[in-house]
Design a protein around this motif. Structure first.
Motif, short mmCIF file in Angstrom:
data_model
loop_
_atom_site.label_atom_id
_atom_site.label_comp_id
_atom_site.label_asym_id
_atom_site.label_seq_id
_atom_site.Cartn_x
_atom_site.Cartn_y
_atom_site.Cartn_z
N ALA A 156 0.86 -1.19 0.00
CA ALA A 156 0.00 0.00 0.00
C ALA A 156 0.90 1.24 0.00
O ALA A 156 1.08 1.92 1.00
N ILE A 157 1.49 1.48 -1.16
CA ILE A 157 2.47 2.56 -1.32
C ILE A 157 1.90 3.57 -2.30
O ILE A 157 1.44 3.21 -3.38
N LEU A 158 1.94 4.83 -1.91
CA LEU A 158 1.39 5.89 -2.75
C LEU A 158 2.51 6.82 -3.21
O LEU A 158 3.45 7.08 -2.46
N ASN A 159 2.38 7.33 -4.43
CA ASN A 159 3.29 8.33 -4.96
C ASN A 159 2.56 9.66 -4.98
O ASN A 159 1.40 9.73 -5.38
N PHE A 160 3.25 10.73 -4.59
CA PHE A 160 2.66 12.06 -4.62
C PHE A 160 2.97 12.71 -5.96
O PHE A 160 4.12 12.74 -6.40
N ASP A 161 1.94 13.20 -6.62
CA ASP A 161 2.09 13.92 -7.88
C ASP A 161 2.05 15.40 -7.56
O ASP A 161 1.00 15.97 -7.29
N SER A 162 3.23 16.06 -7.58
CA SER A 162 3.30 17.46 -7.18
C SER A 162 2.60 18.39 -8.19
O SER A 162 2.19 19.48 -7.82
N ALA A 163 2.44 17.94 -9.44
CA ALA A 163 1.76 18.77 -10.44
C ALA A 163 0.28 18.89 -10.13
O ALA A 163 -0.33 19.96 -10.32
N THR A 164 -0.33 17.80 -9.65
CA THR A 164 -1.77 17.80 -9.40
C THR A 164 -2.11 17.86 -7.90
O THR A 164 -3.25 18.12 -7.53
N SER A 166 -2.09 15.28 -6.00
CA SER A 166 -2.83 14.08 -5.67
C SER A 166 -1.87 12.92 -5.46
O SER A 166 -0.68 13.00 -5.78
N TYR A 167 -2.42 11.83 -4.93
CA TYR A 167 -1.65 10.62 -4.70
C TYR A 167 -2.14 9.55 -5.68
O TYR A 167 -3.33 9.45 -5.96
N VAL A 168 -1.20 8.74 -6.18
CA VAL A 168 -1.55 7.62 -7.06
C VAL A 168 -0.88 6.38 -6.51
O VAL A 168 0.17 6.45 -5.89
N ILE A 169 -1.51 5.24 -6.73
CA ILE A 169 -0.97 3.97 -6.26
C ILE A 169 0.29 3.63 -7.02
O ILE A 169 0.34 3.70 -8.25
N ASN A 170 1.33 3.26 -6.28
CA ASN A 170 2.60 2.84 -6.89
C ASN A 170 2.40 1.41 -7.37
O ASN A 170 2.25 0.49 -6.58
N ALA A 171 2.36 1.23 -8.67
CA ALA A 171 2.14 -0.08 -9.24
C ALA A 171 3.47 -0.70 -9.62
O ALA A 171 3.59 -1.72 -10.17
#
Length: 171
Positions: A156-164, A166-171
């Motif tokens: 359950a690891i999330l990446n932070f998208d600094s442009a938006t 938001s967080y997205v799931i690290n696949a």
């Protein structure tokens, strides 16, 4: 006694293991079949009559947000040291009849490297307490939360998208 609170296991809440697997050339700091914890680790305590029948979740409060050390009449106490013995209440995240999730207090770091077992944990349900459960305190006891919630599968690891933002799931 079926009405007495009792601890049957203490595990890392992410991996559901009683201790991380040690590898390397130095000696394992955790004795065989022992349970290890580290300061600020989220742990799950399993047993009987640990808390209320219904699941009760804590709500952190304040700035910074802090979990309470008492929830629905339940307290988790860590004891360590010898003269005098230090007792510290753990922040509780959730409690139920057979499980309590809490955060290991940072104060237990004082006994890292001391002879094992070097700390104990007890759950107090009102005026009734479990027997002390022995623990070995280590610097780190890693585990990764998983999406399946069972300590297996995708992390359950999330990446932070600094442009938006938001967080997205690290696949």
């Amino acid at each position: 006694s079926p009405t007495q609170p009792a601890i049957t296991a203490v595990v890392n809440a992410a991996s559901f293991l009683p201790t991380a697997v040690h590898s390397g050339t130095s000696a394992n700091p955790v004795p065989t079949a022992a349970t290890s914890v580290s300061p600020r680790e989220i742990i799950s305590i399993f047993g009987q009559n640990l808390g209320p029948a219904a699941v009760t979740s804590a709500t952190p409060s304040g700035t910074p947000a802090v979990y309470p050390t008492g929830l629905a009449g339940i307290q988790v106490l860590f004891r360590f040291g010898s003269s005098p013995v230090t007792t510290v209440a753990a922040p509780i995240i959730v409690t139920s009849g057979n499980q309590v999730n809490c955060i290991v207090p940072t104060e237990v770091a004082a006994v890292i490297g001391k002879p094992s077992p070097n700390a104990t944990v007890e759950v107090w349900n009102g005026a009734a307490a479990t027997a002390a459960f022995p623990l070995t305190v280590v610097t780190e006891d890693p585990g990764v939360f998983t999406f399946g919630g069972l300590g297996q599968g995708q992390g359950a690891i999330l990446n932070f998208d600094s442009a938006t933002g938001s967080y997205v799931i690290n696949a």
